[in-house]
Design a protein around this motif. Structure first.
Motif, PDB file in Angstrom:
ATOM      1  N   PHE A 264       5.025  -4.301 -18.324  1.00 16.58           N
ATOM      2  CA  PHE A 264       5.180  -3.391 -17.185  1.00 16.58           C
ATOM      3  C   PHE A 264       3.867  -3.266 -16.431  1.00 16.58           C
ATOM      4  CE2 PHE A 264       3.966  -0.684 -20.765  1.00 16.58           C
ATOM      5  CZ  PHE A 264       2.981   0.125 -20.216  1.00 16.58           C
ATOM      6  N   LEU A 265       3.973  -2.784 -15.203  1.00 21.71           N
ATOM      7  CA  LEU A 265       2.782  -2.481 -14.412  1.00 21.71           C
ATOM      8  C   LEU A 265       3.011  -1.172 -13.664  1.00 21.71           C
ATOM      9  CD1 LEU A 265       3.307  -3.106 -11.110  1.00 21.71           C
ATOM     10  CD2 LEU A 265       3.215  -5.442 -11.918  1.00 21.71           C
ATOM     11  N   TYR A 266       1.927  -0.477 -13.377  1.00 17.94           N
ATOM     12  CA  TYR A 266       1.962   0.803 -12.662  1.00 17.94           C
ATOM     13  C   TYR A 266       0.993   0.727 -11.503  1.00 17.94           C
ATOM     14  CZ  TYR A 266       0.253   5.680 -11.877  1.00 17.94           C
ATOM     15  OH  TYR A 266      -0.148   6.880 -11.346  1.00 17.94           O
ATOM     16  N   VAL A 267       1.461   1.142 -10.321  1.00 18.66           N
ATOM     17  CA  VAL A 267       0.569   1.280  -9.174  1.00 18.66           C
ATOM     18  C   VAL A 267       0.782   2.686  -8.610  1.00 18.66           C
ATOM     19  CG1 VAL A 267      -0.115   0.389  -6.911  1.00 18.66           C
ATOM     20  CG2 VAL A 267       0.799  -1.190  -8.641  1.00 18.66           C
ATOM     21  N   ASN A 268      -0.269   3.464  -8.563  1.00 15.76           N
ATOM     22  CA  ASN A 268      -0.196   4.852  -8.080  1.00 15.76           C
ATOM     23  C   ASN A 268       0.331   4.889  -6.647  1.00 15.76           C
ATOM     24  OD1 ASN A 268      -1.009   7.483  -6.986  1.00 15.76           O
ATOM     25  ND2 ASN A 268      -2.174   7.684  -8.887  1.00 15.76           N
ATOM     26  N   LYS A 269       1.275   5.788  -6.417  1.00 11.32           N
ATOM     27  CA  LYS A 269       1.908   5.910  -5.099  1.00 11.32           C
ATOM     28  C   LYS A 269       0.878   6.003  -3.965  1.00 11.32           C
ATOM     29  CE  LYS A 269       6.405   6.955  -4.083  1.00 11.32           C
ATOM     30  NZ  LYS A 269       7.466   6.918  -5.047  1.00 11.32           N
ATOM     31  N   ALA A 270      -0.217   6.698  -4.238  1.00 14.15           N
ATOM     32  CA  ALA A 270      -1.229   6.938  -3.199  1.00 14.15           C
ATOM     33  C   ALA A 270      -1.839   5.641  -2.653  1.00 14.15           C
ATOM     34  CB  ALA A 270      -2.334   7.833  -3.763  1.00 14.15           C
ATOM     35  N   ILE A 271      -1.804   4.566  -3.446  1.00 15.14           N
ATOM     36  CA  ILE A 271      -2.452   3.329  -2.966  1.00 15.14           C
ATOM     37  C   ILE A 271      -1.475   2.168  -2.763  1.00 15.14           C
ATOM     38  CG2 ILE A 271      -4.760   3.848  -3.876  1.00 15.14           C
ATOM     39  CD1 ILE A 271      -4.072   1.956  -6.229  1.00 15.14           C
ATOM     40  N   GLN A 272      -0.189   2.425  -3.012  1.00 13.65           N
ATOM     41  CA  GLN A 272       0.776   1.311  -2.956  1.00 13.65           C
ATOM     42  C   GLN A 272       0.785   0.561  -1.626  1.00 13.65           C
ATOM     43  OE1 GLN A 272       4.580   2.881  -4.175  1.00 13.65           O
ATOM     44  NE2 GLN A 272       3.999   2.957  -6.333  1.00 13.65           N
ATOM     45  N   GLU A 273       0.654   1.286  -0.527  1.00 12.16           N
ATOM     46  CA  GLU A 273       0.738   0.607   0.777  1.00 12.16           C
ATOM     47  C   GLU A 273      -0.585  -0.062   1.163  1.00 12.16           C
ATOM     48  OE1 GLU A 273       3.784   0.295   1.990  1.00 12.16           O
ATOM     49  OE2 GLU A 273       4.503   1.659   0.405  1.00 12.16           O
ATOM     50  N   LYS A 274      -1.638   0.195   0.371  1.00  9.11           N
ATOM     51  CA  LYS A 274      -2.944  -0.387   0.695  1.00  9.11           C
ATOM     52  C   LYS A 274      -3.232  -1.652  -0.082  1.00  9.11           C
ATOM     53  CE  LYS A 274      -4.824   4.232   1.337  1.00  9.11           C
ATOM     54  NZ  LYS A 274      -5.399   5.270   0.495  1.00  9.11           N
ATOM     55  N   VAL A 275      -2.355  -1.999  -1.017  1.00 11.11           N
ATOM     56  CA  VAL A 275      -2.628  -3.175  -1.859  1.00 11.11           C
ATOM     57  C   VAL A 275      -1.468  -4.160  -1.787  1.00 11.11           C
ATOM     58  CG1 VAL A 275      -4.200  -2.058  -3.493  1.00 11.11           C
ATOM     59  CG2 VAL A 275      -1.732  -1.887  -3.864  1.00 11.11           C
ATOM     60  N   THR A 276      -1.811  -5.447  -2.005  1.00  6.76           N
ATOM     61  CA  THR A 276      -0.758  -6.469  -2.023  1.00  6.76           C
ATOM     62  C   THR A 276      -0.931  -7.373  -3.232  1.00  6.76           C
ATOM     63  OG1 THR A 276      -2.152  -7.729  -0.533  1.00  6.76           O
ATOM     64  CG2 THR A 276      -0.215  -6.690   0.445  1.00  6.76           C
ATOM     65  N   SER A 277       0.159  -7.969  -3.636  1.00  9.19           N
ATOM     66  CA  SER A 277       0.126  -8.884  -4.775  1.00  9.19           C
ATOM     67  C   SER A 277      -0.460 -10.226  -4.330  1.00  9.19           C
ATOM     68  CB  SER A 277       1.547  -9.099  -5.294  1.00  9.19           C
ATOM     69  OG  SER A 277       1.549 -10.084  -6.297  1.00  9.19           O
ATOM     70  N   PRO A 278      -1.177 -10.906  -5.225  1.00  6.76           N
ATOM     71  CA  PRO A 278      -1.660 -12.249  -4.890  1.00  6.76           C
ATOM     72  C   PRO A 278      -0.546 -13.298  -5.002  1.00  6.76           C
ATOM     73  CG  PRO A 278      -2.308 -11.708  -7.114  1.00  6.76           C
ATOM     74  CD  PRO A 278      -1.619 -10.484  -6.570  1.00  6.76           C
ATOM     75  N   ILE A 279       0.577 -12.923  -5.585  1.00 16.82           N
ATOM     76  CA  ILE A 279       1.691 -13.875  -5.735  1.00 16.82           C
ATOM     77  C   ILE A 279       2.835 -13.395  -4.852  1.00 16.82           C
ATOM     78  CG2 ILE A 279       3.259 -15.025  -7.356  1.00 16.82           C
ATOM     79  CD1 ILE A 279       1.247 -14.281  -9.601  1.00 16.82           C
ATOM     80  N   TRP A 280       3.007 -14.095  -3.757  1.00 14.12           N
ATOM     81  CA  TRP A 280       3.996 -13.667  -2.769  1.00 14.12           C
ATOM     82  C   TRP A 280       5.339 -14.335  -3.025  1.00 14.12           C
ATOM     83  CZ3 TRP A 280       1.299 -13.756   2.732  1.00 14.12           C
ATOM     84  CH2 TRP A 280       0.216 -12.842   2.703  1.00 14.12           C
ATOM     85  N   GLY A 281       6.129 -13.726  -3.904  1.00 16.75           N
ATOM     86  CA  GLY A 281       7.444 -14.305  -4.202  1.00 16.75           C
ATOM     87  C   GLY A 281       8.558 -13.553  -3.497  1.00 16.75           C
ATOM     88  N   TRP A 282       9.737 -14.095  -3.566  1.00 19.43           N
ATOM     89  CA  TRP A 282      10.859 -13.515  -2.811  1.00 19.43           C
ATOM     90  C   TRP A 282      11.325 -12.161  -3.352  1.00 19.43           C
ATOM     91  CZ3 TRP A 282      16.532 -14.198  -3.960  1.00 19.43           C
ATOM     92  CH2 TRP A 282      16.755 -14.601  -5.276  1.00 19.43           C
ATOM     93  N   TRP A 283      11.110 -11.902  -4.654  1.00 20.55           N
ATOM     94  CA  TRP A 283      11.496 -10.594  -5.187  1.00 20.55           C
ATOM     95  C   TRP A 283      10.592  -9.481  -4.645  1.00 20.55           C
ATOM     96  CZ3 TRP A 283      14.497  -8.973  -9.903  1.00 20.55           C
ATOM     97  CH2 TRP A 283      15.530  -9.876 -10.185  1.00 20.55           C
ATOM     98  N   GLY A 284       9.415  -9.851  -4.158  1.00 15.33           N
ATOM     99  CA  GLY A 284       8.499  -8.856  -3.605  1.00 15.33           C
ATOM    100  C   GLY A 284       8.562  -8.804  -2.094  1.00 15.33           C
ATOM    101  N   GLN A 285       9.537  -9.517  -1.530  1.00 15.20           N
ATOM    102  CA  GLN A 285       9.703  -9.549  -0.076  1.00 15.20           C
ATOM    103  C   GLN A 285      10.423  -8.288   0.388  1.00 15.20           C
ATOM    104  OE1 GLN A 285      10.702  -9.902   2.940  1.00 15.20           O
ATOM    105  NE2 GLN A 285       9.972 -11.780   3.879  1.00 15.20           N
ATOM    106  N   ASN A 286      10.207  -7.952   1.632  1.00 14.23           N
ATOM    107  CA  ASN A 286      10.843  -6.796   2.240  1.00 14.23           C
ATOM    108  C   ASN A 286      12.371  -6.899   2.177  1.00 14.23           C
ATOM    109  OD1 ASN A 286      10.989  -4.425   3.625  1.00 14.23           O
ATOM    110  ND2 ASN A 286      10.754  -5.372   5.638  1.00 14.23           N
TER     111      ASN A 286
END
Ligand SMILES: *Cc1c(COP(=O)(O)O)cnc(C)c1O
Length: 442
Positions: A264-286
């Motif tokens: 599992f991974l956790y990203v604090n809500k406060a920073i979610q929109e400021k960070v991006t994954s280095p692996i741009w796959g289709w499950w992480g697409q809009n």
């Protein structure tokens, strides 16, 4: 108390009868019945590497294979598979103090560390320092080295400041038992992008003070990433409350999710929109099913998904979490502390005469749910335990025999049996016939 009485009392505390008494008083004792235990004589003290199989998971696995995979086929994705990484993430969130919408189940702990480290470094590209410790799990250190290598113009990631990244690994002043916190504090400076540590150290079981270290890093403007692999499911964790930025962890250890179950991974809500994954796959697409040609990150934590997740093990693990949620982290931690106290006592009283020493903090507040007992013949003793004594601990270089205690299925008699069998190995010097040469998996 007279000396004779005190001695008798210590003998009683070291006896099998006392272990039976502890089991009688154990409020969580009934949970053992929820696990598959085919060999009652086996002393299993390695739940921190691979948790036991919950009975409910057996039934669920059969159902997933036969009904969902077998009958539903592709329709399964619309019957709960697609949302599973976020749904099960939220369920784990209940164990680590994370409100919904911040935890995802995906990939492995190592891969999640890569994704979140790269995200953290990209969030503040002008900062070039990563701070960790030498007692961290080696895979975590390798991943950090790989990230730095990828981002750095110099071959070993140690470029000039402002050019390459540097990894500072703080050490220990007491033989790898506890980290040097003063050194940690001075290593974190304004140039620090990320502080990443294991919440509980895999060898000594030392437990970091998450709030204190997180605050310490934030004061210098650094982000913090916690690896919860050895704490999730046995130590109460309060990620939101401590204002942690990122966390990762395994599900096959104290969460009993099964070998290779996704992490599992956790990203604090406060920073979610400021960070991006280095692996741009289709499950992480809009909009994954729009199949557009360019990547737009999904809102929130979902952007840290890359591709299709292993449904058989993910959904089995979902069920494996139930006994832990049912028992509650407070009761689990209470028993865990009593067990590590008991094991420390037995180390001092039964094994110290044979040259063993405790390789874990004495203060239970600074300890997770495993202890290390150290002996110069640790490797060979560990082998005899596994091969002749029906005891499964594990061995970690150079001299640690690690004993993990899982409050839901480890009993006090089991712990006592484990120590008694070690004592027997020492009395009979059974380890002497084994070679010192290591096997591949220790
Ligand atoms: C067990 C463990 C891992 C394992 O990572 P995988 O990617 O699942 O192999 C990573 N970090 C820590 C601290 C661990 O204890």
């Amino acid at each position: 108390m007279s000396f004779v009485f005190e001695k008798e009392f210590m003998t009683f505390l070291s006896s099998r009868d006392y272990a039976l008494e502890l089991d009688k008083q154990d409020k969580l004792a009934s949970y053992r019945g929820q696990f598959v235990i085919p060999d009652p004589d086996l002393v299993y003290l390695d739940g921190n590497s691979l948790g036991r199989l919950p009975k409910a998971a057996v039934e669920r696995a059969k159902q997933i294979v036969e009904e969902e995979w077998g009958a539903d086929l592709i329709r399964g994705w619309n019957k709960g598979w697609w949302e599973a990484p976020a749904r099960v993430g939220d369920k784990i969130g209940q164990l680590i103090g994370a409100a919904p919408g911040q935890v995802l189940v995906s990939d492995t702990t190592s891969v999640n560390l890569y994704k979140l480290t790269m995200a953290a470094l990209a969030a503040s590209p002008e900062k070039k320092r990563i701070v960790t410790d030498t007692m961290n799990f080696p895979s975590d250190l390798y991943i950090l080295q790989g990230c730095v290598q990828t981002l750095s113009p110099s071959p070993f990631g140690r470029g000039i400041r402002g050019e390459g990244y540097e990894i500072i690994r703080i050490g220990s002043r007491d033989g790898e038992l506890t980290p040097d916190l003063a050194a940690l504090e001075s290593a974190i400076n304004e140039d620090t992008a990320l502080v990443t540590l294991s919440h509980v150290l895999f060898k000594s079981g030392y437990l970091y003070d998450m709030r204190r270290i997180t605050d310490m890093a934030h004061r210098k403007g650094a982000l913090v990433l916690w690896d919860l692999s050895h704490s999730v499911g046995v130590v109460p964790v309060a990620l939101d409350d401590c204002n942690a930025d990122f966390a990762i962890g395994c599900t096959y250890k104290y969460l009993n999710g099964g070998p290779g179950a996704p992490a599992f991974l956790y990203v604090n809500k406060a920073i979610q929109e400021k960070v991006t994954s280095p692996i741009w796959g289709w499950w992480g697409q809009n909009q994954p099913f729009a199949f557009s040609l360019d990547y737009i990150p999904a809102p929130g934590v979902n952007r840290f998904l890359a591709g299709t997740q292993p449904m058989l093990s993910l959904l089995t693990m979902e069920t494996a979490l139930d006994p832990i949620l049912q028992a509650g982290m407070t009761a689990i931690r209470t028993k865990s502390v009593v067990m590590t106290e008991y094991a420390s006592f037995l180390t001092d009283n039964l094994l110290a005469p044979f040259g063993f020493s405790l390789g874990s903090p004495r203060d239970p507040a600074k300890r997770g749910s495993h202890i290390s007992i150290r002996h110069e013949e640790g490797y060979r003793i560990n082998r005899v335990l596994i091969e002749e004594m029906n005891v499964i601990p594990d061995f970690r270089e150079p001299d640690n025999i690690r004993l993990g205690f899982a409050p839901l299925y480890t009993s006090y008699v089991e712990i006592w049996e484990g120590f008694d069998r070690v004592r027997k190995v020492m009395e009979e010097k059974r380890f002497e016939k084994y070679p010192k040469q290591r096997l591949t998996v220790t």
